[in-house]
Design a protein around this motif. Structure first.
Motif, PDB file in Angstrom:
ATOM      1  N   THR A 164       0.839  -1.193   0.000  1.00  0.00           N
ATOM      2  CA  THR A 164       0.000   0.000   0.000  1.00  0.00           C
ATOM      3  C   THR A 164       0.876   1.246   0.000  1.00  0.00           C
ATOM      4  OG1 THR A 164      -1.718  -1.134   1.291  1.00  0.00           O
ATOM      5  CG2 THR A 164      -1.820   1.284   1.201  1.00  0.00           C
ATOM      6  N   VAL A 165       0.692   2.096  -0.998  1.00  0.00           N
ATOM      7  CA  VAL A 165       1.352   3.403  -0.988  1.00  0.00           C
ATOM      8  C   VAL A 165       0.504   4.308  -0.107  1.00  0.00           C
ATOM      9  CG1 VAL A 165       2.118   5.365  -2.367  1.00  0.00           C
ATOM     10  CG2 VAL A 165       2.317   3.054  -3.289  1.00  0.00           C
ATOM     11  N   GLU A 166       0.993   4.548   1.118  1.00  0.00           N
ATOM     12  CA  GLU A 166       0.188   5.245   2.117  1.00  0.00           C
ATOM     13  C   GLU A 166       0.043   6.733   1.823  1.00  0.00           C
ATOM     14  OE1 GLU A 166      -1.384   3.652   4.320  1.00  0.00           O
ATOM     15  OE2 GLU A 166      -0.366   1.719   4.512  1.00  0.00           O
ATOM     16  N   ARG A 167       1.135   7.374   1.397  1.00  0.00           N
ATOM     17  CA  ARG A 167       1.089   8.820   1.151  1.00  0.00           C
ATOM     18  C   ARG A 167       2.370   9.253   0.467  1.00  0.00           C
ATOM     19  NH1 ARG A 167       3.115  11.934   6.590  1.00  0.00           N
ATOM     20  NH2 ARG A 167       4.482  10.286   7.378  1.00  0.00           N
ATOM     21  N   ALA A 168       2.320  10.428  -0.130  1.00  0.00           N
ATOM     22  CA  ALA A 168       3.507  11.077  -0.677  1.00  0.00           C
ATOM     23  C   ALA A 168       3.965  12.141   0.318  1.00  0.00           C
ATOM     24  CB  ALA A 168       3.201  11.707  -2.026  1.00  0.00           C
ATOM     25  N   LEU A 169       5.249  12.166   0.595  1.00  0.00           N
ATOM     26  CA  LEU A 169       5.809  13.131   1.535  1.00  0.00           C
ATOM     27  C   LEU A 169       6.206  14.406   0.796  1.00  0.00           C
ATOM     28  CD1 LEU A 169       8.093  10.531   3.299  1.00  0.00           C
ATOM     29  CD2 LEU A 169       5.983  11.471   4.235  1.00  0.00           C
ATOM     30  N   SER A 170       6.054  15.524   1.462  1.00  0.00           N
ATOM     31  CA  SER A 170       6.455  16.786   0.850  1.00  0.00           C
ATOM     32  C   SER A 170       7.912  17.089   1.166  1.00  0.00           C
ATOM     33  CB  SER A 170       5.559  17.929   1.345  1.00  0.00           C
ATOM     34  OG  SER A 170       5.732  18.137   2.733  1.00  0.00           O
ATOM     35  N   VAL A 171       8.546  17.850   0.290  1.00  0.00           N
ATOM     36  CA  VAL A 171       9.931  18.275   0.461  1.00  0.00           C
ATOM     37  C   VAL A 171       9.930  19.793   0.549  1.00  0.00           C
ATOM     38  CG1 VAL A 171      12.260  18.211  -0.501  1.00  0.00           C
ATOM     39  CG2 VAL A 171      10.694  16.305  -0.917  1.00  0.00           C
ATOM     40  N   PHE A 172      10.001  20.320   1.772  1.00  0.00           N
ATOM     41  CA  PHE A 172       9.896  21.763   1.983  1.00  0.00           C
ATOM     42  C   PHE A 172       8.649  22.330   1.275  1.00  0.00           C
ATOM     43  CE2 PHE A 172      14.424  20.957   2.659  1.00  0.00           C
ATOM     44  CZ  PHE A 172      14.627  21.595   3.864  1.00  0.00           C
ATOM     45  N   GLY A 173       7.561  21.561   1.328  1.00  0.00           N
ATOM     46  CA  GLY A 173       6.302  22.006   0.751  1.00  0.00           C
ATOM     47  C   GLY A 173       6.037  21.517  -0.660  1.00  0.00           C
ATOM     48  N   TYR A 174       7.055  21.009  -1.348  1.00  0.00           N
ATOM     49  CA  TYR A 174       6.884  20.484  -2.713  1.00  0.00           C
ATOM     50  C   TYR A 174       6.588  18.985  -2.634  1.00  0.00           C
ATOM     51  CZ  TYR A 174       9.188  24.834  -4.094  1.00  0.00           C
ATOM     52  OH  TYR A 174       9.522  26.155  -4.281  1.00  0.00           O
ATOM     53  N   ASP A 175       5.655  18.531  -3.477  1.00  0.00           N
ATOM     54  CA  ASP A 175       5.334  17.098  -3.446  1.00  0.00           C
ATOM     55  C   ASP A 175       6.066  16.304  -4.525  1.00  0.00           C
ATOM     56  OD1 ASP A 175       3.987  17.672  -5.805  1.00  0.00           O
ATOM     57  OD2 ASP A 175       1.990  17.306  -4.999  1.00  0.00           O
ATOM     58  N   ALA A 223       5.454  15.685  -7.558  1.00  0.00           N
ATOM     59  CA  ALA A 223       4.600  14.850  -8.413  1.00  0.00           C
ATOM     60  C   ALA A 223       5.121  14.907  -9.859  1.00  0.00           C
ATOM     61  CB  ALA A 223       3.159  15.360  -8.356  1.00  0.00           C
ATOM     62  N   PRO A 224       4.938  13.797 -10.605  1.00  0.00           N
ATOM     63  CA  PRO A 224       4.325  12.531 -10.197  1.00  0.00           C
ATOM     64  C   PRO A 224       5.314  11.538  -9.584  1.00  0.00           C
ATOM     65  CG  PRO A 224       4.839  12.434 -12.512  1.00  0.00           C
ATOM     66  CD  PRO A 224       5.278  13.805 -12.050  1.00  0.00           C
ATOM     67  N   HIS A 225       6.577  11.958  -9.450  1.00  0.00           N
ATOM     68  CA  HIS A 225       7.636  11.079  -8.949  1.00  0.00           C
ATOM     69  C   HIS A 225       7.335  10.638  -7.520  1.00  0.00           C
ATOM     70  CE1 HIS A 225      11.709   9.495  -8.866  1.00  0.00           C
ATOM     71  NE2 HIS A 225      11.994  10.201  -7.800  1.00  0.00           N
ATOM     72  N   GLY A 226       7.298  11.606  -6.629  1.00  0.00           N
ATOM     73  CA  GLY A 226       6.894  11.331  -5.254  1.00  0.00           C
ATOM     74  C   GLY A 226       7.958  10.674  -4.398  1.00  0.00           C
ATOM     75  N   HIS A 227       7.888  10.951  -3.095  1.00  0.00           N
ATOM     76  CA  HIS A 227       8.733  10.296  -2.092  1.00  0.00           C
ATOM     77  C   HIS A 227       7.748   9.701  -1.090  1.00  0.00           C
ATOM     78  CE1 HIS A 227      11.888  12.724  -3.919  1.00  0.00           C
ATOM     79  NE2 HIS A 227      11.059  13.740  -3.795  1.00  0.00           N
ATOM     80  N   CYS A 228       7.503   8.425  -1.209  1.00  0.00           N
ATOM     81  CA  CYS A 228       6.309   7.853  -0.595  1.00  0.00           C
ATOM     82  C   CYS A 228       6.589   7.002   0.640  1.00  0.00           C
ATOM     83  CB  CYS A 228       5.568   6.994  -1.623  1.00  0.00           C
ATOM     84  SG  CYS A 228       5.019   7.938  -3.058  1.00  0.00           S
ATOM     85  N   GLU A 229       5.567   6.964   1.497  1.00  0.00           N
ATOM     86  CA  GLU A 229       5.541   5.996   2.581  1.00  0.00           C
ATOM     87  C   GLU A 229       4.786   4.773   2.063  1.00  0.00           C
ATOM     88  OE1 GLU A 229       4.099   5.550   7.259  1.00  0.00           O
ATOM     89  OE2 GLU A 229       4.158   7.528   6.287  1.00  0.00           O
ATOM     90  N   VAL A 230       5.417   3.611   2.190  1.00  0.00           N
ATOM     91  CA  VAL A 230       4.866   2.385   1.609  1.00  0.00           C
ATOM     92  C   VAL A 230       4.842   1.302   2.674  1.00  0.00           C
ATOM     93  CG1 VAL A 230       5.087   0.673  -0.241  1.00  0.00           C
ATOM     94  CG2 VAL A 230       5.907   3.017  -0.610  1.00  0.00           C
TER      95      VAL A 230
END
Length: 451
Positions: free
Chosen positions: A223-234, A236-243
């Motif tokens: 399950t890809v739980e969420r995408a984390l922001s990087v100093f407010g940037y998300d 997208a669509p690459h994403g840095h995700c919690e899985v």
């Protein structure tokens, strides 16, 4: 802006590499940089659609053009990989600098992280079946991938703490645990995860507890739980995700190299990845300096009766930035050359030096450019804020600065025994000369050093 080859390495750059560098520079300037705005406009503004649904169509257009021009997979050197191209790491370093000038360029030429590191990993450690299933489509640019290592509830800078559970059950491995900062996992084209976890937590050797397993993205239990922001940037669509992984089952044949070989794999993977980041960072810093030059020389912008470019502080910023960028470039080129001479392990010290210096240097240059732009530098009208966020992230990615500092400090400290012997010999020779010449030393020249 035209690429430059430092005189120090010019004789090591082949005619073919020079031709490729010129083509890459032209492609970045004429195709990729103009497409940045198009790419941003093609990413959905609806948060629910920014990940796992679509990606900017302009990427496929740029990829097709890059392939046609032969600007494809340039990161993979045939010095070390049979699937690679005829470029040394030193030659690619100059090319990667141009890629860093535009956030679209690396992906357009199939040279973007984390795919580059994952392709190198599978090329180096994968068997023929794994290469056929995953490396070939990655090299073709048909799919993307994620490297899944960092964990939320442990200090992941020490990879021994990684504890996602991987248990063997017959002909399968069962994975349970949670990862985060899994870059690329939010992209709908991401089809394969390289997952690090513990297969033998009881092993007395903490460096033999970990393994790396190939896990298809659509395996039940992921399950890809969420995408984390990087100093407010998300991002997208690459994403840095919690899985999360809950009873995720994959065949035993999906393990890379074998059980307990995880540390060996990540060290082989992260070395080239670190230097690739540094290569691109030189390009990022160069763009920041160019933007600062344009801003401070704008005739419409004057303060206290004179153009910004005539203020001493601004001129100092420009001079320091130029010095720092060129110093960073030489560190990167030296590390790349050392990899060519040996491998990533043989270039450990050189890579660490570049990884410590270059992201911080780039941050400093970008920060000056932001300051020169005033409030405009921190808003979306210029790319500087996003560039700063990206570079600040690199001081944590692939190991935080402190890890590389400690490593470099230990490597330097190994010289102490040899240095002590050298200084002892020098002292003995000095004492010999004093006796021969009958010299009486002044108080402040007494030989009191002890080794």
């Amino acid at each position: 802006m035209s690429s430059e080859i430092p005189a120090l390495v010019a004789d090591k750059i082949s005619p073919r590499a020079k031709e490729l560098l010129a083509k890459v520079t032209k492609f970045v300037e004429e195709e990729c940089q103009p497409a940045e705005v198009i790419l941003e406009s093609q990413i959905p503004s609806d948060p629910s659609k920014r990940f796992l649904n679509s990606y900017p169509a302009i990427i496929d257009t740029l990829k097709a053009k890059a392939k046609k021009l032969g600007l494809w997979n340039l990161f993979l050197s045939n010095i070390h990989y049979r699937e690679g191209v005829a470029l040394s790491n030193l030659e690619y370093a100059l090319i990667a600098e141009q890629l860093g000038r535009c956030p679209v360029a690396s992906e357009a030429m199939n040279c973007s992280a984390p795919d580059t590191g994952n392709m190198e990993t599978i090329a180096k450690y994968g068997n023929d079946a794994q290469k056929k299933q995953w490396l070939t489509p990655l090299l073709n640019g048909d799919i993307r991938s994620a490297f899944v290592m960092t964990e939320r509830f442990v200090a992941s800078s020490d990879a021994r703490n990684i504890n996602l559970d991987i248990k063997r059950d017959g002909n399968e491995y069962v994975l349970n645990g949670t990862k985060w900062w899994s870059s690329g996992a939010g992209d709908p084209r991401c089809k394969i995860y390289l997952v690090m976890g513990k297969t033998d937590a009881a092993n007395p050797n903490p460096y033999k507890q970990q393994s790396v397993v190939l896990v298809p993205h659509n395996t039940p239990g992921i399950t890809v739980e969420r995408a984390l922001s990087v100093f407010g940037y998300d991002d997208a669509p690459h994403g840095h995700c919690e899985v999360s992984f809950k009873n995720v089952r994959v065949p035993v044949s999906n393990i890379l190299l074998g059980e307990g070989r995880g540390f060996e794999i990540i060290q082989g993977r992260l070395g080239p990845g670190r230097i690739h980041h540094c290569m691109r960072s030189i390009g990022v810093a160069s763009v920041a300096l160019e933007l600062m030059l344009l801003r401070v020389n704008d005739p419409n912008r004057q303060t206290f009766g004179k153009p910004l470019s005539q203020h001493g502080t601004i001129l100092e910023w420009i001079a320091k930035s130029r010095l720092e960028i060129d110093a960073g470039r030489l560190l990167v080129l030296n590390a790349a050359d050392q990899i060519d001479r040996s491998d990533a392990k043989g270039a450990l010290k050189n890579i660490a030096m570049a990884k410590i210096y270059v992201p911080s240097m780039a941050l400093t240059v970008i920060d000056r450019a932001i300051q020169a732009h005033g409030a405009a530098g921190i808003c979306q009208d210029f790319p500087l804020a996003r560039m700063w966020a990206s570079m600040r992230t690199l001081r944590l990615a692939d190991g935080p600065d402190e890890v590389h500092m400690n490593q470099l400090g230990r490597l330097e400290s190994k010289k102490v025994k040899e240095l002590a012997e050298t200084y002892k010999k020098r002292l003995a020779r000095t004492e010999q000369l004093i006796q021969q010449m009958g010299i009486t030393l002044k108080d402040h020249l007494e030989l009191k050093a002890k080794f």
